[in-house]
Design a protein around this motif. Structure first.
Motif, PDB file in Angstrom:
ATOM      1  N   GLN A 285      -0.818 -54.278 -39.265  1.00  0.00           N
ATOM      2  CA  GLN A 285       0.194 -53.668 -38.882  1.00  0.00           C
ATOM      3  C   GLN A 285       1.620 -53.638 -39.015  1.00  0.00           C
ATOM      4  N   GLU A 286       1.759 -54.748 -40.496  1.00  0.00           N
ATOM      5  CA  GLU A 286       2.965 -54.282 -41.995  1.00  0.00           C
ATOM      6  C   GLU A 286       2.367 -53.001 -41.961  1.00  0.00           C
ATOM      7  N   ILE A 287       1.106 -53.094 -43.038  1.00  0.00           N
ATOM      8  CA  ILE A 287       0.348 -51.497 -42.911  1.00  0.00           C
ATOM      9  C   ILE A 287       1.592 -50.127 -42.684  1.00  0.00           C
ATOM     10  N   ALA A 288       0.709 -50.012 -41.374  1.00  0.00           N
ATOM     11  CA  ALA A 288       1.475 -49.130 -40.266  1.00  0.00           C
ATOM     12  C   ALA A 288       2.810 -48.686 -39.948  1.00  0.00           C
ATOM     13  N   THR A 289       3.071 -49.994 -39.884  1.00  0.00           N
ATOM     14  CA  THR A 289       4.832 -50.411 -39.787  1.00  0.00           C
ATOM     15  C   THR A 289       5.812 -49.523 -41.003  1.00  0.00           C
ATOM     16  N   ASN A 290       4.732 -49.482 -42.290  1.00  0.00           N
ATOM     17  CA  ASN A 290       5.619 -48.990 -43.295  1.00  0.00           C
ATOM     18  C   ASN A 290       4.819 -48.057 -44.286  1.00  0.00           C
ATOM     19  N   TRP A 291       3.874 -47.316 -42.956  1.00  0.00           N
ATOM     20  CA  TRP A 291       4.248 -45.768 -43.461  1.00  0.00           C
ATOM     21  C   TRP A 291       4.938 -45.208 -42.239  1.00  0.00           C
ATOM     22  N   ILE A 292       4.895 -45.293 -41.234  1.00  0.00           N
ATOM     23  CA  ILE A 292       5.829 -44.513 -40.576  1.00  0.00           C
ATOM     24  C   ILE A 292       7.091 -45.192 -41.171  1.00  0.00           C
ATOM     25  N   HIS A 293       7.360 -46.329 -41.477  1.00  0.00           N
ATOM     26  CA  HIS A 293       9.331 -45.639 -41.929  1.00  0.00           C
ATOM     27  C   HIS A 293       9.369 -44.824 -43.011  1.00  0.00           C
ATOM     28  N   THR A 294       8.104 -44.869 -44.107  1.00  0.00           N
ATOM     29  CA  THR A 294       8.265 -44.065 -45.368  1.00  0.00           C
ATOM     30  C   THR A 294       8.288 -42.652 -44.780  1.00  0.00           C
ATOM     31  N   VAL A 295       7.745 -42.421 -43.815  1.00  0.00           N
ATOM     32  CA  VAL A 295       7.358 -40.604 -43.339  1.00  0.00           C
ATOM     33  C   VAL A 295       8.497 -40.710 -42.446  1.00  0.00           C
ATOM     34  N   ASP A 296       9.395 -40.732 -41.435  1.00  0.00           N
ATOM     35  CA  ASP A 296      10.626 -41.056 -40.784  1.00  0.00           C
ATOM     36  C   ASP A 296      12.058 -41.190 -41.685  1.00  0.00           C
ATOM     37  N   GLN A 297      11.510 -41.562 -42.573  1.00  0.00           N
ATOM     38  CA  GLN A 297      12.836 -42.298 -44.071  1.00  0.00           C
ATOM     39  C   GLN A 297      12.815 -40.771 -44.507  1.00  0.00           C
ATOM     40  N   PHE A 298      11.346 -40.102 -45.371  1.00  0.00           N
ATOM     41  CA  PHE A 298      11.656 -38.739 -45.852  1.00  0.00           C
ATOM     42  C   PHE A 298      11.889 -37.090 -44.516  1.00  0.00           C
ATOM     43  N   TYR A 299      11.598 -37.579 -43.091  1.00  0.00           N
ATOM     44  CA  TYR A 299      11.976 -36.549 -42.444  1.00  0.00           C
ATOM     45  C   TYR A 299      13.371 -37.030 -42.106  1.00  0.00           C
ATOM     46  N   GLN A 300      13.835 -37.825 -41.714  1.00  0.00           N
ATOM     47  CA  GLN A 300      15.452 -37.934 -41.718  1.00  0.00           C
ATOM     48  C   GLN A 300      16.258 -37.362 -43.090  1.00  0.00           C
ATOM     49  N   LYS A 301      15.714 -37.471 -44.390  1.00  0.00           N
ATOM     50  CA  LYS A 301      16.242 -36.429 -44.945  1.00  0.00           C
ATOM     51  C   LYS A 301      16.399 -34.799 -45.369  1.00  0.00           C
ATOM     52  N   HIS A 302      14.725 -34.950 -45.340  1.00  0.00           N
ATOM     53  CA  HIS A 302      14.267 -33.636 -45.823  1.00  0.00           C
ATOM     54  C   HIS A 302      14.103 -32.626 -44.353  1.00  0.00           C
ATOM     55  N   HIS A 303      13.860 -32.655 -43.240  1.00  0.00           N
ATOM     56  CA  HIS A 303      13.073 -32.263 -41.430  1.00  0.00           C
ATOM     57  C   HIS A 303      12.290 -31.926 -42.041  1.00  0.00           C
ATOM     58  N   LYS A 304      11.015 -32.786 -42.792  1.00  0.00           N
ATOM     59  CA  LYS A 304       9.299 -32.166 -42.625  1.00  0.00           C
ATOM     60  C   LYS A 304       8.225 -33.006 -43.271  1.00  0.00           C
TER      61      LYS A 304
ATOM     62  N   ILE B 137       5.367 -43.934 -53.372  1.00  0.00           N
ATOM     63  CA  ILE B 137       5.709 -45.266 -52.454  1.00  0.00           C
ATOM     64  C   ILE B 137       6.325 -46.902 -53.424  1.00  0.00           C
ATOM     65  N   THR B 138       6.170 -45.863 -54.602  1.00  0.00           N
ATOM     66  CA  THR B 138       6.477 -46.637 -55.563  1.00  0.00           C
ATOM     67  C   THR B 138       7.743 -47.198 -55.807  1.00  0.00           C
ATOM     68  N   ASN B 139       9.041 -47.026 -54.790  1.00  0.00           N
ATOM     69  CA  ASN B 139       9.964 -47.772 -55.159  1.00  0.00           C
ATOM     70  C   ASN B 139      10.472 -47.599 -53.705  1.00  0.00           C
ATOM     71  N   LYS B 140      11.653 -48.224 -52.646  1.00  0.00           N
ATOM     72  CA  LYS B 140      11.974 -48.345 -51.187  1.00  0.00           C
ATOM     73  C   LYS B 140      12.760 -47.025 -50.898  1.00  0.00           C
ATOM     74  N   GLU B 141      12.617 -45.920 -51.589  1.00  0.00           N
ATOM     75  CA  GLU B 141      13.282 -45.310 -51.648  1.00  0.00           C
ATOM     76  C   GLU B 141      11.689 -43.574 -51.584  1.00  0.00           C
ATOM     77  N   SER B 142      12.111 -43.207 -49.944  1.00  0.00           N
ATOM     78  CA  SER B 142      11.237 -42.456 -49.487  1.00  0.00           C
ATOM     79  C   SER B 142      10.985 -40.503 -50.272  1.00  0.00           C
ATOM     80  N   LEU B 143      10.120 -40.811 -51.841  1.00  0.00           N
ATOM     81  CA  LEU B 143      10.019 -39.560 -51.904  1.00  0.00           C
ATOM     82  C   LEU B 143       8.773 -38.591 -52.450  1.00  0.00           C
ATOM     83  N   PRO B 144       8.635 -37.725 -52.473  1.00  0.00           N
ATOM     84  CA  PRO B 144       6.664 -37.171 -52.248  1.00  0.00           C
ATOM     85  C   PRO B 144       6.566 -37.262 -53.689  1.00  0.00           C
ATOM     86  N   GLY B 145       5.511 -37.845 -52.868  1.00  0.00           N
ATOM     87  CA  GLY B 145       4.158 -37.454 -54.313  1.00  0.00           C
ATOM     88  C   GLY B 145       3.440 -36.525 -54.600  1.00  0.00           C
TER      89      GLY B 145
END
Length: 77
Positions: free
Chosen positions: A16-35, A42-50
Motif C-alpha cells: 500500500q505504501e508503494i501504491a500510495t507513493n506512486w499515486i501521489h507522484t502521478v497526481d502531483q505531476f498531473y496537477q502541475k502539468h495536466h498530463k 522520484i529522486t526527490n519529493k517534487e514530481s518531475l518527468p523522468g
C-alpha cells in the motif's frame, strides 16, 4: 509488479505504501502539468518527468495510465 508481489507475500502495508507513493507522484505531476507521462524522476519529493532511454519522454503512455488506474481502483481510499 512490486505491489502485487508484496501483497502475495503478506506485506500488505508495504504494498500500500508503494501504491500510495506512486499515486501521489502521478497526481502531483498531473496537477502541475495536466498530463501523465511515461517516466517519473522520484529522486526527490517534487514530481518531475523522468528521462533517459531510447527515445524522448512520451505523454500519456499506456502502461503509466493502466498502472495508475489499477492502483486507484485497488487503493481508492
Amino acid at each position: 509488479m512490486a505491489v502485487i508481489g508484496f501483497e502475495n507475500y503478506g506485506e500488505k502495508e508495504l504494498a500500500q505504501e508503494i501504491a500510495t507513493n506512486w499515486i501521489h507522484t502521478v497526481d502531483q505531476f498531473y496537477q502541475k502539468h495536466h498530463k501523465l507521462v511515461e517516466k517519473y524522476d522520484i529522486t526527490n519529493k517534487e514530481s518531475l518527468p523522468g528521462g533517459g532511454g531510447e527515445y524522448p519522454l512520451q505523454d500519456g503512455f499506456a502502461w503509466t495510465n493502466g498502472v495508475t488506474y489499477q492502483l486507484l481502483m485497488r487503493y481508492s481510499n
